[in-house]
Every structure is written in C-alpha cells, then in structure tokens.
Scaffold this motif. Sequence first.
Motif, PDB file in Angstrom:
ATOM      1  N   TYR A 246       1.968  -1.063  -0.491  1.00  0.00           N
ATOM      2  CA  TYR A 246       3.313  -0.540  -0.691  1.00  0.00           C
ATOM      3  C   TYR A 246       3.778   0.275   0.515  1.00  0.00           C
ATOM      4  N   TYR A 247       2.821   0.831   1.262  1.00  0.00           N
ATOM      5  CA  TYR A 247       3.168   1.788   2.312  1.00  0.00           C
ATOM      6  C   TYR A 247       3.008   1.269   3.736  1.00  0.00           C
ATOM      7  N   PHE A 248       2.008   0.402   3.957  1.00  0.00           N
ATOM      8  CA  PHE A 248       1.654   0.037   5.326  1.00  0.00           C
ATOM      9  C   PHE A 248       2.099  -1.374   5.700  1.00  0.00           C
ATOM     10  N   LYS A 249       2.277  -1.577   7.011  1.00  0.00           N
ATOM     11  CA  LYS A 249       2.695  -2.876   7.535  1.00  0.00           C
ATOM     12  C   LYS A 249       1.646  -3.938   7.250  1.00  0.00           C
ATOM     13  N   ASP A 250       0.385  -3.631   7.558  1.00  0.00           N
ATOM     14  CA  ASP A 250      -0.725  -4.552   7.313  1.00  0.00           C
ATOM     15  C   ASP A 250      -1.891  -3.777   6.719  1.00  0.00           C
ATOM     16  N   VAL A 251      -2.578  -4.405   5.761  1.00  0.00           N
ATOM     17  CA  VAL A 251      -3.744  -3.783   5.125  1.00  0.00           C
ATOM     18  C   VAL A 251      -4.931  -4.744   5.248  1.00  0.00           C
ATOM     19  N   TYR A 252      -6.020  -4.249   5.820  1.00  0.00           N
ATOM     20  CA  TYR A 252      -7.244  -5.037   5.951  1.00  0.00           C
ATOM     21  C   TYR A 252      -8.301  -4.424   5.038  1.00  0.00           C
ATOM     22  N   GLU A 253      -9.271  -5.228   4.621  1.00  0.00           N
ATOM     23  CA  GLU A 253     -10.292  -4.700   3.721  1.00  0.00           C
ATOM     24  C   GLU A 253     -11.666  -5.239   4.051  1.00  0.00           C
ATOM     25  N   ALA A 254     -12.689  -4.431   3.736  1.00  0.00           N
ATOM     26  CA  ALA A 254     -14.083  -4.823   3.921  1.00  0.00           C
ATOM     27  C   ALA A 254     -14.908  -4.150   2.839  1.00  0.00           C
TER      28      ALA A 254
ATOM     29  N   LEU B   3       5.209   5.180   7.478  1.00  0.00           N
ATOM     30  CA  LEU B   3       3.917   4.504   7.341  1.00  0.00           C
ATOM     31  C   LEU B   3       4.036   2.997   7.551  1.00  0.00           C
ATOM     32  N   GLN B   4       5.230   2.466   7.387  1.00  0.00           N
ATOM     33  CA  GLN B   4       5.441   1.029   7.552  1.00  0.00           C
ATOM     34  C   GLN B   4       5.247   0.569   8.998  1.00  0.00           C
ATOM     35  N   ASN B   5       5.169   1.527   9.919  1.00  0.00           N
ATOM     36  CA  ASN B   5       4.909   1.194  11.321  1.00  0.00           C
ATOM     37  C   ASN B   5       3.417   1.114  11.626  1.00  0.00           C
ATOM     38  N   TYR B   6       2.562   1.414  10.626  1.00  0.00           N
ATOM     39  CA  TYR B   6       1.126   1.536  10.864  1.00  0.00           C
ATOM     40  C   TYR B   6       0.324   0.504  10.058  1.00  0.00           C
ATOM     41  N   THR B   7      -0.927   0.339  10.473  1.00  0.00           N
ATOM     42  CA  THR B   7      -1.847  -0.561   9.776  1.00  0.00           C
ATOM     43  C   THR B   7      -3.036   0.240   9.267  1.00  0.00           C
ATOM     44  N   VAL B   8      -3.718  -0.281   8.237  1.00  0.00           N
ATOM     45  CA  VAL B   8      -4.825   0.451   7.627  1.00  0.00           C
ATOM     46  C   VAL B   8      -5.967  -0.500   7.290  1.00  0.00           C
ATOM     47  N   LEU B   9      -7.185  -0.004   7.446  1.00  0.00           N
ATOM     48  CA  LEU B   9      -8.395  -0.716   7.040  1.00  0.00           C
ATOM     49  C   LEU B   9      -9.037   0.067   5.905  1.00  0.00           C
ATOM     50  N   CYS B  10      -9.268  -0.599   4.776  1.00  0.00           N
ATOM     51  CA  CYS B  10      -9.904   0.025   3.616  1.00  0.00           C
ATOM     52  C   CYS B  10     -11.316  -0.542   3.471  1.00  0.00           C
ATOM     53  N   VAL B  11     -12.326   0.340   3.501  1.00  0.00           N
ATOM     54  CA  VAL B  11     -13.723  -0.082   3.415  1.00  0.00           C
ATOM     55  C   VAL B  11     -14.341   0.540   2.160  1.00  0.00           C
ATOM     56  N   GLU B  12     -14.622  -0.301   1.190  1.00  0.00           N
ATOM     57  CA  GLU B  12     -15.135   0.156  -0.114  1.00  0.00           C
ATOM     58  C   GLU B  12     -15.931  -0.970  -0.748  1.00  0.00           C
ATOM     59  N   ASP B  13     -17.162  -0.667  -1.206  1.00  0.00           N
ATOM     60  CA  ASP B  13     -18.025  -1.732  -1.712  1.00  0.00           C
ATOM     61  C   ASP B  13     -17.730  -2.117  -3.165  1.00  0.00           C
ATOM     62  N   GLU B  14     -17.173  -1.202  -3.946  1.00  0.00           N
ATOM     63  CA  GLU B  14     -16.865  -1.531  -5.339  1.00  0.00           C
ATOM     64  C   GLU B  14     -15.550  -2.298  -5.390  1.00  0.00           C
ATOM     65  N   GLU B  15     -15.630  -3.566  -5.774  1.00  0.00           N
ATOM     66  CA  GLU B  15     -14.474  -4.460  -5.677  1.00  0.00           C
ATOM     67  C   GLU B  15     -13.269  -3.966  -6.468  1.00  0.00           C
TER      68      GLU B  15
END
Length: 226
Positions: free
Chosen positions: A32-40, A8-20
Amino acid sequence: MEDLIKQLQNYTVLCVEDEEGIRKRLVNTLKYYFKDVYEANNGEDGFDMYQEYKPSLIISDIEMPNQNGISMIEQIRENDFDTIVIMITAYSNEEYLLELINLNINQYILKPVNSDSLLSGIIKAFGNSLNEVINFSENMFFDKTQMELFYKNELVPLRKRDKEFLLLLHKNRNGVLTYDLIEEYLWRDKSMSLSALKTFIKEFRQRIPVDIITNVPQIGYKLLNL
C-alpha cells in the motif's frame, strides 16, 4: 502524515521473514505504501535480494533458518551503512541487542506487528529523509514528491539517471560518493566505463544550472556546501 506516507511511494522495501503467514501480511501492507516490495524467507536469500534490487529499506526478523537477520545485516553493513534497516524483534531477543548495537539499525518493531506499529516504525526509521524538498543551493531544490529539480522556481529538464544521481549525492552528502557506488546504483547490472562516467558527469554539469559537485581524484564525487 498523509504527505509523509505519499513520499514512501518513491522508495522500495525488502521484507525478510521466515514465517510465511507473517511475511505475507507484512508484504500486503507494505504494497500500500511502497513503489516495489521484495520478499525473502531467510537471511541468505535476503542478502541475494538486497544485492540484486538495492532496496531503500530492509525490514527483517532476527531468528531465521539458513542465515539469521543479524548475520545478513552484518554482511550488508560491510559496505553499506546508508540503507535504512528495521529489525522485528521480541522481548526474548534481548540477547541479540549487543550484536545489533554496531550495525546502525534505524528502528526496532516489537512483535506482534500490526499495521499501525509497522507504519509508525517506518516513518521513524526514515526520519528527516522523508522531507519533501532537498535544497542544493539557495535557488535550486529537488522536489521528491514530483521527482523534479527546480531553479528559481522553474523546472530544470533532467534525465532519470540525473535525478538518481542527485538523490545518491544527497544520500552520501556527509562523505564521498565513490565510483563503485555510482556504478552499483546508476549502472546497476551493466559495467560502467570511465569514459561513460566522464560523459555522464560532463552532460550532468551542463544540465544543472549550479555547479554542486567536486571531483575527489581516484575516489568519486562530493557534494559542495553551497
């Protein structure tokens, strides 16, 4: 399982969730798992983040302000049926299932989400794509753990863009890798001229010991079945 998690460290993830609070917990776990984590915090911003960063995985809630998760995924799926998508849902969201059925959702995770159900859902969503080795021919394979290409068990020196091109070819192995996708994923925010692409392909073929691609005129490139 440890090898899969390492992948999973070779991948990136976008997390989209309105509750902060929920989003922050998810993001902290994903780091802990991904190379890059983005959020919205809504679908509108999530779509903008998707366009900018082209994440490997999108994890999204359904009900959000400004634009809900279904509408965001509908936009993404207009041109992209490959990016892995996980929807976070509650039993009360069952009315949305008909809307989701044609959007190629890879996995659903029921609320409340904990670290175990999140990781389990991610592993299931990736499925076979977390295999460590991609075989391009009888004697040539790409090791995703090392991000290196080997031919007859000897390392083939490659540039970063060559490696990204190999992964993109494999990702689109059942169809044609179009010029637009090549520009979008390999040139990113820069413009790709036809001469630049021809130069890249020529040099790529010189570096690869086995010819694994064929040109589809005016469309793109296709991976050969070797």
